[in-house]
Design an enzyme around this catalytic site. Structure first.
Site, PDB file in Angstrom:
ATOM      1  N   ASP A 108      -1.161   0.966  -4.268  1.00 39.35           N
ATOM      2  CA  ASP A 108      -2.136   0.014  -4.825  1.00 39.35           C
ATOM      3  C   ASP A 108      -3.482   0.657  -5.112  1.00 39.35           C
ATOM      4  O   ASP A 108      -4.443  -0.032  -5.458  1.00 39.35           O
ATOM      5  CB  ASP A 108      -2.318  -1.183  -3.890  1.00 39.35           C
ATOM      6  CG  ASP A 108      -2.923  -0.794  -2.552  1.00 39.35           C
ATOM      7  OD1 ASP A 108      -2.699   0.352  -2.103  1.00 39.35           O
ATOM      8  OD2 ASP A 108      -3.607  -1.623  -1.930  1.00 39.35           O
ATOM      9  N   SER A 130       0.820  -1.208   0.000  1.00 36.16           N
ATOM     10  CA  SER A 130       0.000   0.000   0.000  1.00 36.16           C
ATOM     11  C   SER A 130       0.859   1.265   0.000  1.00 36.16           C
ATOM     12  O   SER A 130       1.532   1.562  -0.972  1.00 36.16           O
ATOM     13  CB  SER A 130      -0.969  -0.027   1.183  1.00 36.16           C
ATOM     14  OG  SER A 130      -1.957   0.951   1.054  1.00 36.16           O
ATOM     15  N   ASP A 144      -5.773   1.877  -3.245  1.00 37.17           N
ATOM     16  CA  ASP A 144      -6.931   1.667  -2.372  1.00 37.17           C
ATOM     17  C   ASP A 144      -7.268   2.955  -1.627  1.00 37.17           C
ATOM     18  O   ASP A 144      -8.297   3.047  -0.967  1.00 37.17           O
ATOM     19  CB  ASP A 144      -6.700   0.505  -1.394  1.00 37.17           C
ATOM     20  CG  ASP A 144      -5.638   0.781  -0.354  1.00 37.17           C
ATOM     21  OD1 ASP A 144      -4.790   1.671  -0.576  1.00 37.17           O
ATOM     22  OD2 ASP A 144      -5.634   0.092   0.694  1.00 37.17           O
ATOM     23  N   ASP A 149      -2.165   5.971  -3.619  1.00 31.62           N
ATOM     24  CA  ASP A 149      -0.976   5.345  -3.053  1.00 31.62           C
ATOM     25  C   ASP A 149      -0.551   4.197  -3.966  1.00 31.62           C
ATOM     26  O   ASP A 149      -0.984   4.109  -5.112  1.00 31.62           O
ATOM     27  CB  ASP A 149      -1.249   4.880  -1.623  1.00 31.62           C
ATOM     28  CG  ASP A 149      -2.408   3.897  -1.539  1.00 31.62           C
ATOM     29  OD1 ASP A 149      -3.153   3.766  -2.521  1.00 31.62           O
ATOM     30  OD2 ASP A 149      -2.569   3.251  -0.485  1.00 31.62           O
TER      31      ASP A 149
END
Length: 449
Positions: free
Chosen positions: A235, A96, A237, A233
């Site tokens: 990934d 992340s 999410d 960020d």
């Protein structure tokens, strides 16, 4: 936290605690736990991604589980692909917003929600037992590759509609969001100016989309006279937002605005957030018919409460949003589309943000070895109740003490060797006074742990 899994899956420095051997065990344990079926797997742009992904795939195949490898894919795309392909689970190889030397493994349920801590404990038990399912040579799982990004974009376009087009500056942070987010915004009819859009594990900026890391995005919005800036960020999410004036919109303010928009869109109902969310959310949403429910930090806790209560929207004051009408996977890409729809319906974010109450929020991170966290929290909980005059107490995740116009939350990070302090007060002087006391208390507790 468990032996391997924290609040957001496994997240460690590559080739230290997170090794190919451990990843292989995770794959074997997940395949054994599922007993067969089909798993979707994707990864972000980190340099160690292929190593970890290959090991997890090998473990899954060895137990007889079929694997669909969607390659470089943001977490939201993995969550979408689980449903698209009728998979029994999903795996994202990501750390992340952590620094590039980290990587991680996060497991998702068939409904798009992350594995609960109870499910992760079961995986850990299988990993430690070494009692893995072993498929015979003629029942080994099959591996195929797929790209669900076009289906994702088409599905999102059915959900989000714009009457006008806008100029959007989009900072993908060299992460996996770069393969989907700009394309969705263009398909919505927007003019997209891309920053850090080349997928790379050598990140140009700090991955957490905050005011400091998004200074280039803010400047570009001002220079290009754009309508909004959006950032992700590693990934995707999470989402960070810069308004039309080139100012970073604080997480709490943006959370309030989008939650309010969801109430307008779907009608009054429950909004789920975490214990580190402040008073502004309640004060802003109450007139709109929103009932705020707080839970533990982490997207799985938010998703779980959304499912239980039939909530309208869920989000954390870290830019992690879950739109249950879309999926139970946190989705910064779809969130970006919703932000544009909100602007299209209600007006510029700089004007909307004026309606959200502003309080003083301070955050601190105190280094704390993982092995000291439990003992340190015992001391913190005991001493905090002696140190501060409080009226309310929430202890579902760390300890949050409240007293009318202020609150303080002490909690150990589930992903880093740190202790977090978050507090809010109506007055800046009071906030600084509280933070001074809180930091001294935490440092003393860690030294005694």
């Amino acid at each position: 936290m468990g032996k391997y899994f924290g609040t957001s899956g496994i997240r460690e420095v590559f080739n230290e605690k997170l090794t190919p051997e451990l990843a292989l065990k995770v794959g074997k344990a997940l395949g054994t736990y599922l007993g067969g079926g089909k798993v979707v797997i994707g990864k972000d742009t980190r340099t160690s991604g292929d190593v970890i992904k290959s090991a997890v795939i090998s473990g899954l195949l060895s137990t007889g589980v079929d694997v669909i490898d969607i390659g470089l894919a943001p977490t939201p795309l993995t969550g979408f692909a689980i449903k698209l392909y009728g998979a029994d689970a999903g795996v994202t190889i990501t750390a992340s917003h952590n620094p590039p030397e980290y990587n991680g493994i996060k497991v998702w349920q068939a409904n798009g929600m992350a594995y609960t801590s109870e499910m992760e404990r079961e995986l850990e038990s299988i990993m430690d037992s070494g009692n893995f399912k072993k498929a015979p040579w003629n029942e080994i799982g099959t591996l195929r590759r797929a790209d669900p990004s076009e289906e994702y974009i088409n599905a999102a376009l059915k959900f989000v509609k714009l009457e006008n087009s806008y100029t959007v500056v989009l900072d993908s942070g060299n992460g996996a969001g770069s393969v989907v987010s700009p394309y969705l915004q263009r398909e919505l009819g927007n003019r997209v100016i891309s920053l850090n859009s080349h997928p790379s594990g050598f990140f140009v900026r700090e991955l957490e989309p905050n005011a400091k890391s998004l200074s280039a995005l803010a400047k570009t919005v001002r220079v290009m006279k754009a309508d909004v800036g959006i950032a992700h960020d590693g990934d995707a999410d999470r989402i960070g937002v810069v308004d039309d004036q080139g100012n970073f919109v604080e997480y709490e303010v943006m959370l309030s605005l989008i939650a309010g928009y969801m109430l307008r869109k779907f009608g009054k109902g429950k909004i789920v957030t975490t214990v580190d969310a402040g008073f502004a959310l309640d004060d802003y949403l109450r007139p709109l018919g929103g009932e705020v429910i707080r839970t533990r930090v982490g997207d799985v806790a938010v998703a779980d409460e959304l499912a239980k209560h039939g909530g309208v929207f869920g989000g954390e004051p870290s830019g992690t949003w879950i739109i249950p009408q879309w999926n139970l996977t946190p989705d910064g890409i779809f969130a970006g589309a919703l932000v544009l729809e909100m602007i299209d319906r209600l007006g510029p974010i700089s004007e909307l943000a004026k309606e959200v109450p502003r309080y003083v929020t301070l955050r601190a991170k105190i280094p704390c070895p993982n092995e000291k966290k439990a003992k340190a929290m015992e001391i913190i909980a005991r001493e905090a109740l002696k140190t501060f005059d409080y009226e309310g107490l929430i202890d579902i995740d760390g300890i949050r003490i409240e007293n009318g116009d202020w609150w303080i939350l002490f909690r150990p990070s589930g992903t880093e060797p740190i202790m977090r302090i978050t507090l809010e007060a109506h007055e800046e002087e009071k906030a600084k006074e509280l933070m001074g006391k809180a930091e001294r208390l935490v440092k003393k507790a860690i030294s005694e742990a």
